[in-house]
Structures are given as C-alpha cells and as structure tokens.
Design a protein around this motif. Structure first.
Motif, short mmCIF file in Angstrom:
data_model
loop_
_atom_site.label_atom_id
_atom_site.label_comp_id
_atom_site.label_asym_id
_atom_site.label_seq_id
_atom_site.Cartn_x
_atom_site.Cartn_y
_atom_site.Cartn_z
N SER A 169 -2.14 -3.49 10.32
CA SER A 169 -3.19 -2.49 10.55
C SER A 169 -4.04 -2.27 9.30
O SER A 169 -5.15 -1.78 9.37
CB SER A 169 -2.56 -1.17 10.99
N LYS A 170 -3.46 -2.63 8.14
CA LYS A 170 -4.20 -2.45 6.90
C LYS A 170 -4.07 -3.71 6.07
O LYS A 170 -3.15 -4.49 6.26
CB LYS A 170 -3.58 -1.32 6.08
N GLU A 171 -4.98 -3.85 5.14
CA GLU A 171 -4.88 -4.97 4.22
C GLU A 171 -3.61 -4.83 3.39
O GLU A 171 -3.24 -3.74 2.96
CB GLU A 171 -6.11 -4.99 3.31
N GLN A 202 -2.83 4.85 -2.40
CA GLN A 202 -3.91 5.84 -2.31
C GLN A 202 -5.21 5.20 -1.84
O GLN A 202 -6.01 5.83 -1.16
CB GLN A 202 -4.15 6.52 -3.67
N ARG A 203 -5.39 3.92 -2.19
CA ARG A 203 -6.61 3.25 -1.76
C ARG A 203 -6.54 2.74 -0.33
O ARG A 203 -7.47 2.11 0.16
CB ARG A 203 -6.93 2.05 -2.68
N GLY A 204 -5.43 3.00 0.33
CA GLY A 204 -5.35 2.67 1.75
C GLY A 204 -4.79 1.31 2.09
O GLY A 204 -4.88 0.85 3.23
N TYR A 205 -4.19 0.64 1.11
CA TYR A 205 -3.54 -0.64 1.42
C TYR A 205 -2.16 -0.41 2.00
O TYR A 205 -1.55 0.65 1.81
CB TYR A 205 -3.38 -1.49 0.14
N ASP A 206 -1.66 -1.42 2.69
CA ASP A 206 -0.26 -1.45 3.07
C ASP A 206 0.44 -2.17 1.90
O ASP A 206 0.12 -3.32 1.60
CB ASP A 206 -0.08 -2.24 4.37
N VAL A 207 1.36 -1.46 1.26
CA VAL A 207 1.91 -1.96 0.01
C VAL A 207 3.36 -2.40 0.19
O VAL A 207 4.15 -1.70 0.82
CB VAL A 207 1.83 -0.88 -1.10
N LEU A 208 3.67 -3.55 -0.35
CA LEU A 208 5.07 -4.01 -0.41
C LEU A 208 5.53 -3.82 -1.85
O LEU A 208 5.02 -4.47 -2.77
CB LEU A 208 5.15 -5.48 -0.01
N ASN A 209 6.45 -2.89 -2.03
CA ASN A 209 6.97 -2.62 -3.37
C ASN A 209 8.50 -2.59 -3.31
O ASN A 209 9.11 -1.53 -3.26
CB ASN A 209 6.41 -1.30 -3.91
N PRO A 217 3.03 17.65 2.26
CA PRO A 217 3.38 16.43 1.52
C PRO A 217 3.08 15.20 2.39
O PRO A 217 3.04 15.33 3.62
CB PRO A 217 4.87 16.57 1.26
N THR A 218 2.87 14.08 1.81
CA THR A 218 3.03 13.89 0.38
C THR A 218 1.71 13.51 -0.27
O THR A 218 0.91 12.80 0.33
CB THR A 218 4.05 12.76 0.09
N VAL A 219 1.51 14.00 -1.47
CA VAL A 219 0.27 13.70 -2.17
C VAL A 219 0.15 12.19 -2.42
O VAL A 219 -0.95 11.65 -2.56
CB VAL A 219 0.21 14.48 -3.50
N ALA A 220 1.30 11.50 -2.43
CA ALA A 220 1.29 10.06 -2.71
C ALA A 220 0.53 9.28 -1.64
O ALA A 220 0.09 8.17 -1.88
CB ALA A 220 2.72 9.53 -2.81
N ARG A 221 0.40 9.88 -0.46
CA ARG A 221 -0.32 9.20 0.61
C ARG A 221 -1.56 9.99 1.02
O ARG A 221 -2.07 9.83 2.13
CB ARG A 221 0.61 8.99 1.82
N ASP A 247 -14.29 6.41 -12.69
CA ASP A 247 -13.81 5.64 -13.85
C ASP A 247 -12.35 5.25 -13.68
O ASP A 247 -11.93 4.17 -14.11
CB ASP A 247 -13.98 6.46 -15.14
N ALA A 248 -11.58 6.14 -13.06
CA ALA A 248 -10.14 5.86 -12.87
C ALA A 248 -9.95 4.57 -12.08
O ALA A 248 -9.04 3.78 -12.35
CB ALA A 248 -9.47 7.03 -12.17
N GLU A 249 -10.84 4.33 -11.12
CA GLU A 249 -10.73 3.09 -10.33
C GLU A 249 -10.83 1.88 -11.25
O GLU A 249 -10.01 0.97 -11.20
CB GLU A 249 -11.85 3.05 -9.27
N GLN A 250 -11.82 1.89 -12.11
CA GLN A 250 -12.00 0.80 -13.06
C GLN A 250 -10.80 0.67 -14.00
O GLN A 250 -10.35 -0.42 -14.31
CB GLN A 250 -13.25 1.07 -13.92
#
Ligand code: ANZ
Ligand code: ZN
Length: 823
Positions: free
Chosen positions: A30-32, A67-74, A743-747, A674-677
């Motif tokens: 569903s997401k990159e 936070q940028r909306g990716y599906d993350v594998l960690n 919660p959660t701020v992480a998402r 700037d944080a993105e950069q």
C-alpha cells in the motif's frame, strides 16, 4: 504540572508501544517500501555504549521514513553462533546455547527499553535450527556450483582458540579474536571460491561511489588487490630437477631484460624441489628462521634481506642469460606464483637483496639526470626503456606502458609468457574446528567419498553436548560425539561419518538480511518475492570494523544468489553509514584501561532520551564520540524545555495556524524543511541543533511575543514533538499526549511545509517618492522587480504620498530601493 518525570514516561510509553506495535511493516504494497538495516549484534553480554550510539543514529533514519509515510522494514536479530559465546560458555562450564539465549533476551529487553523502532515480529537468531537449515542449504547450493570445495593446504592456525582462521581474521600476524600469534598448519579445509568473483566484486563498487564511505571502498579494493601484469616462465636445467619452468608473476614485464636473478618463497614447495642437494641443509636451517616471521614482517621494505642460494640456475627468456635462483622470505608462498624475477635496477627490495649478496644490477629504465650521483638505488619511476633489446625485439626508448604491451605480445608469441591479472584476494576458508556453529552438511563415506546431506534431511542439527568438554583440542568437539558423527552414507547406506567441522560465523551473517524479508519462510532461505519488495536495503548502518570481511562476504553471497536466479540485483546495500566509535578520555573503552562506561547506569541516571540525544548531537555520525566530553545533563535540560512547551500550549485543539504569528510560523516551517535535507544528508547532529533553536524561538514567542494561545505556538510545539520523535521518542510521545493527541507521535506523519512561509531572512526595501523617503517594506531578498513594484504601489503610505498624482516613472532596484517620480 511542569515537572517531567522521565522514569514514569518511560514506563508508561513502553507499554503503550508494545500494545500499538507501531513499527511492524505492513508489507502489503500500500505504500512505498524502505529497508533500514543495522548490523545485528553478537549476544556476548548486555548492550554497551557502542550499541547505544549506532542504534540511536540508525533509528533517526528509520523513524524519519515512517513519518514520511513509507512502509519501513527495520528488523533485528542476533549473530548468535561463534567463538565469543563459545569461549564464554567454556569459562562458565555452560552449554553455549544457555549463555547465548540468555544474553539475547537481555539485549532484546534493553533494545525495547532504548526505544528502537524495530519490527519485533521478524526476530531471528543464526543459531536457531530453522535459520541454519538454510545456511546449510546455501552451502550445498554453492557446492553444486563449484563454489564450495575442500582442499589440503597450509592454513592459519590459532594455537589459543585451536581453530583455523581465514586470512581476513589474521591481523598483523595475530588472531583477530584473541590476539594470539597465528601459526601455519597443513589441514584439509572447506573453502568458498570468492576468487571467482574478484573482478565483479571490484566492478560493482562503482555505482556505490556516491553512497558508501570512500574509506570502505578503498579497503575493499585493497583487499581484492587487483594487479595487472604477466606470467613469465624461466626454464631450469639441472640434473636434480624434473619440474616445470619457474613461473613468476610480475607487474613490470617491461623490466625482464634486467632480471639478473630469481627468488622463490623459502617456504614454498618449489624451493625444496629446486634446491640442489648440497644446499639442502642451508635451506632447512633458513626455514627455521623464516617460520617465525609474520607476513607483515616479511613484506616490510626496511627489513634486512636474508636468503639462501639454491645452487641452481634458470634461463632469462629474453636475454638467454643463466641467472641464479635464490630462496628468501621476502617472497610470499601464497601470493602470485610464489616466485619472482628479481630486477634490482627497478625494484627496491630486489636492489637491497642484490647489494647484500653481490648480485648484478642492470637498469632497464632510464633514470633522470643526476640520479646515480645522488646515490640512486632502484629507480621505480617512469622513463624510456634502456638495455632492453635482443636479436628479435627492442623495447629501448619506449615508455613503460608501451614497453609492457610490446614485451607481453612477444612473450606470448614465443610461448614463454602471457598477460595476466593477479588478485590478492584468497578463497574464503570457512570450516572451523569448534562446536558452536552450523555443522557442515557433508558425510564422508569410505566408498562414495564426500556426500551431500540430502536437502530433506536438513538441518543437520548440533547435538546437545551439555556437560561435554568443549575446550578446543584441535579437532571439533563434534568429532567425539559418536552418536552424532557416525551415520549411514546417504548414497550407499554404508558406514560413514559426518563432517565434524562447523561453519565460520561470517557465513551466517552473509545472508541474514535476506532472511529478514521473510523470516518465517519454510520453502527456502527467503521468499524471492519478499526480497524483491524490500531489497537492496536502502540504508545499512554499522561499524567500520566490518568494512572488509562482512561486507565483502555479503556482497559475494548476493552475487551468487543473483547467479542462481534467486535475486535480481547484485549489491545488497544501496547506502552505507559507518558510525564513529564511542571512546572515553580519548581512548577506546576497555576493561584493561578501566575507562568503560556502563550504558544501563547512564540510562538510569539521565533517561533513555537524554542518552540517545547526546549520541546523535555529539557530532557528525561518522566521528568518534569522546564520552568524557559529553554532558547528558545538558540533554536532560533541553528535553525538559521542549516538554514544557507542550504544557504551555495545553491539550485544547487550537484554531488553524494560518492566523498565527508569522515570524514563528516561518521559523517552524523553515526548520521542518531544513530537517528533511539534514536527515537525507545524514547530518543528524545539525537536525538536533535546529530543533533546539526552534524550541528557543517558541519559548520566546510564548514569554515575550505572541503568547501561548497563538495558533503558531501550537504549530511550533507539534513540529518540535515530531522532530523529537526521531531522536527522543519518550519525550516526543509525552509532548504529543499533552498537546491533546492520541499516540503514537512516531506515526503522526511529517508536518507539511508551506512554501510561502519559507521566505529567507527579509530585507528592508526603501521607497522614495519625489526623492523623499515615504515607506519601508520587509521583503524577501530574492523578490523580483515586478513583484516589488506591485507591492510598493499597493502600499498605503505610498498611495497617500502620491495623493492621486500621475506616476511618470518607477525605478526599481530590487530588493532594496524603489524610486517613484511623479508628473
Ligand atoms: C619484477 C618487478 C620489477 C616487479 C619491478 C616490481 C617492480 P603487486 O602490485 O603487489 O601485485 N611479487 C610477485 N609475487 C610476489 C610474492 N609472492 N612475494 C613478494 N613479492 C612478489 O606486486 C607485484 C610485484 O611484486 C611483482 O612484480 C613482483 O615483483 C613482486 F621494477 O616483478 B615485480
Ligand atoms: Zn557411501
């Protein structure tokens, strides 16, 4: 209300996160997708300061992607086989499994407390049979492709660990693990044929140039050690010798006219074969000395030269001269062909050898004027060839490169030489004579020889040797486990024995990142579809100590898997970050120095977030962190300042930020942009600095500006919480809740930047009407002349000054001056 209880926050949010499970990859397309990989730990104790650093850095990236909306594998797992665990277990008289799995639980608990955004559903241990079943399967597949083979040869032996070591595990002649001096032994061992991939391991680095540290690429290149040159054969005519001509590898075939003697490695078989009977005793005596030196010593240019004349001559194929053959330790048995043509005029080590033993020197490259007068020794520079002609060919006058090409084609024509590319890289010795590793899935049968264990009989499980003596004795403890080792041959059914060696743990760690993509897959080492979805890993974070071994082996595995058709890429890690080391008082932390810092105690004193923040803020991620210079107390104070903002704003939903204080809004949007950069370019320390600035700006706005109720303040506080969620997850969560959010701020998602608010620092434009100052306007420094004119003409002060008069001329000098002339 304004007291931030760090411990309470940690207890509270850990439970909430456990319930919410916010970091499990959706893996539904569903997401990159983005794969954030960090080097998995050895379970040799609890986490230490080094883990705290690498995980804090790694987590900035993973959490940013969420936070940028990716599906993350960690994912996280453990490199749980291996010598450290085995040695510790022996010391305690325990089964390594007991020690290992207890440590894994301890580390897992610490990671959770430390708030790393791992996907806990994908945990794996390389010592689990469901994992090493596939390590064994891969071994068999490699063997089917001719990439795993057994051979009898001299190998590096650690007398302390009583096991063989790969070349890579011998550092300056010492065992990488225990520091004991490494010796040589003749043994039958298993190897992976990495050398087949040498050129590809080099070539495929090119696209990594921009995304891997150049230091790592250089180390890999150096380790692979590609040298272009030629093989040249020197005929030997001696009554006692019945072998082949002496073949040498040289990078300077153009200097062959100056080869006035030859040197073979004293410890190579060839030396003994060539040695005249009357010189045998001298060679034997010399060998006793040679065996004491390490390869590093032997190659050192400043080492006094030593050697033995073997009493035999060879024929220089271009001059026809008979030249003496010597044995020396400055030629290594396992590099090139183990023999060299010595060209003392052009090679410094050969020069020194020639001077010591009174051997002739013929220069074959013209040195510059004054070279000889200045006491010239070997001339290693370039210049035209000299003294390099026979009846059929002349190199004289040619520059080095042309001379090389010319002589190679002549040697090839004559059948006495050939252009050749030599690699320093050796095949990977993978068998170990230890218990705590993946058993090699081979059975040795008197009738059938080496027989692969059939796939449906994998895994070959380690027997439970609890209570048995695992102390290293030179053969694997598995050899003594009679019930385990004696089996029926899978091919003929006759009596046979299992291979009792286990695999190097670097085999386990060469493919774990594939397994993470589908950790519970039962049809193969990984689900090819899952790997296609996630890999290559977008980011790999880990220590520079793995710059050669682990990364080279992982790259090799990936290429083989590619050739097997299992993956469609050839490099596993698109981007690599090597974090610096955490040191104390300028030195690496160690027991012997007594300067170790205990992570658990640090966390107890300052809290998780303060430690994480300190690690990230300390400097660029690649730089070492001297803990003696750090003040986690400062981080604690900053986090409290940030947290207090949320209390001032409160939990009542605000009005839209559009109506809020523009200055503060600009600061917020500029910081987020700037944080993105800063995250993309991995300047995480600057990200923290900018977050701190934003906290200060917001505080000023509350206390002496627009006041806490202004919607711009809520916008700023929320941005602070989201920025902090990358670094200080507990504080961020606490702020988010106090601001009235679930919660959660992480998402929560990354704040949307309004480009209109990204105006750079404004400049003052001065407006004159008929030469008189009538208005000042704050404008963007890059405002266009047309925009500025429009702004000015709309200004109320300007309109009043014009007072309905005709405008004859408007002179615009953007961004600073506008002159209006009326009629
Ligand atoms: C003749 C010669 C003339 C060489 C000259 C160099 C300069 P790299 O670049 O490291 O591959 N060599 C070859 N095999 C060796 C061994 N087993 N132990 C020690 N030295 C060895 O170096 C290749 C050069 O190192 C070869 O080229 C050989 O010396 C030496 F002006 O041959 B040369
Ligand atoms: Zn058999």
């Amino acid at each position: 209300d304004q007291h931030y209880d760090v411990t309470a926050a940690q207890d509270k949010w850990r439970k909430v996160w456990d319930d919410l499970n916010p970091f499990q990859a959706a893996d539904d397309g569903s997401k990159e997708r983005r794969y954030a990989l960090t080097m998995f730990p050895y379970p040799s104790g609890d986490l230490h300061m080094g883990h705290a650093e690498v995980m804090a850095l790694h987590d900035v990236i993973a959490r940013y992607w969420w936070q940028r909306g990716y599906d993350v594998l960690n994912p996280i797992g453990w490199d749980s086989f291996g010598l450290p665990a085995e040695n510790a277990a022996i010391k305690r008289g325990e089964n390594p499994a007991v020690f290992t799995y207890a440590n894994i639980e301890t580390q897992a608990e610490s990671f959770r407390r430390y708030g790393i955004s791992f996907d806990w559903s994908r945990r794996l241990n390389t010592s689990d049979p469901e994992y090493y079943r596939w390590t064994q399967w891969l071994f068999l597949k490699f063997r089917e492709r001719g990439l795993a083979y057994r051979k009898f040869s001299p190998v590096n032996w650690c007398p302390n660990d009583q096991t063989v070591l790969a070349n890579e595990q011998v550092v300056a002649g010492m065992c990488e693990r225990c520091g004991a001096e490494v010796t040589k032994r003749e043994l039958s061992q298993w190897y992976f044929k990495v050398t087949d991939y040498a050129q590809r391991l080099l070539d495929d680095m090119e696209p990594l140039e921009a995304t891997w540290p150049s230091k790592v690429l250089a180390m890999q290149r150096n380790w692979i050690g590609r040298s272009e040159g030629a093989h040249i054969d020197f005929a030997v005519d001696a009554p006692h010798y019945h072998g082949d001509p002496i073949r040498v590898f040289t990078t300077r075939p153009d200097t062959v006219f100056g080869a006035t003697f030859m040197v073979v490695a004293a410890d190579a078989k060839m030396a003994a074969e060539l040695c005249a009977p009357e010189r045998r005793a001298a060679l034997e005596d010399y060998l006793v000395e040679v065996r004491k030196a390490t390869d590093i010593d032997r190659l050192a240019t400043d080492r006094p030269k030593s050697g033995v004349d073997l009493g035999v001559t060879a024929v220089n194929p271009v001059t026809g001269a008979r030249i003496p053959v010597w044995a020396s330790d400055y030629v290594l048995a396992d590099y090139g062909t183990g023999a060299i043509m010595a060209v003392p005029g052009q090679d410094q080590r050969d020069w020194e050898f020639a001077k010591k033993f009174g051997l002739p020197v013929i220069r074959t490259v013209q040195p510059p004027e004054g070279f000889e007068e200045a006491g010239g020794e070997a001339f290693t520079g370039s210049g035209p060839a000299i003294n390099s002609a026979n009846d059929e060919i002349s190199l004289d006058g040619l520059p080095v490169d042309e001379a090389k090409a010319r002589i190679i084609s002549w040697l090839e024509q004559k059948g006495v030489g050939k252009g050749f590319v030599n690699f320093r890289l050796r095949d990977w010795l993978l068998s170990r004579q230890r218990y705590w590793g993946a058993p090699i899935p081979i059975v040795h049968c008197g009738a059938c020889g080496e027989v692969a264990v059939p796939e449906d009989q994998l895994p070959v499980e380690l027997p439970d040797l609890s209570g048995a003596d695992l102390k290293p004795k030179g053969v694997s403890p598995l050899a003594a486990a009679a019930d385990w080792v004696n089996v029926d041959c899978p091919q003929c059914g006759g009596p046979a024995k299992r291979d009792s060696d286990t695999m190097d743990t670097f085999v386990d760690s060469s493919w774990y990142f594939f397994r993470y993509c589908s950790p519970h897959y039962t049809e193969g080492p990984f689900d090819p579809k899952a790997v296609r979805n996630w890999m290559p890993a977008a980011q790999y974070v880990g220590g520079v100590e793995h710059a050669i071994l682990h990364l080279l082996y992982s790259r090799f595995f990936t290429k083989v898997l590619h050739d097997m058709g299992l993956v469609d890429f050839v490099e596993p890690f698109s981007r690599l970050l090597n974090q610096g080391e955490v040191i104390n008082e300028g030195r690496g932390m160690s027991k012997s120095l007594g300067n170790g810092v205990n992570l658990g105690e640090m966390i107890d004193e300052f809290g998780v977030d303060a430690i994480r923040l300190t690690m990230v803020f300390a400097g660029p991620p690649e730089a070492d962190i001297d803990w003696a210079d750090m003040s986690p107390g400062g981080s604690v104070k900053f986090l409290q300042r940030a947290w207090r903002l949320s209390g001032d704003v409160g939990s009542e939903p605000g009005t839209p930020a559009e109506g809020g204080d523009v200055g503060l809004r600009q600061a917020t949007h500029r910081t987020v942009s700037d944080a993105e950069q800063l995250v993309e370019t991995q300047r995480f320390n600057v990200l923290v600095a900018r977050t701190m600035e934003l906290v200060n700006t917001t505080r000023k706005a509350i206390d002496s500006g627009c006041g806490p109720a202004d919607p711009a303040v809520r916008e700023a506080a929320e941005a602070v919480a989201i920025l902090l969620s990358l670094v200080a997850p507990y504080t961020a969560e606490e702020m988010w809740a106090r601001l009235g959010h679930e919660p959660t701020v992480a998402r929560a998602g990354w704040p949307t930047v309004d480009p209109a608010l990204l105006v750079q620092d404004s400049v003052t434009a001065v407006v004159q009407v008929q030469g008189k100052l009538r208005a000042r306007l704050e404008v963007s420094p890059d405002i266009t002349a047309a925009d500025l004119e429009a702004l000015v003409m709309a200004d109320a002060h300007v309109q009043r000054a014009l007072d309905g008069k005709d405008v004859r001329k408007v002179i615009v000098r953007a961004p600073k001056l506008v002159n209006i002339v009326t009629g």
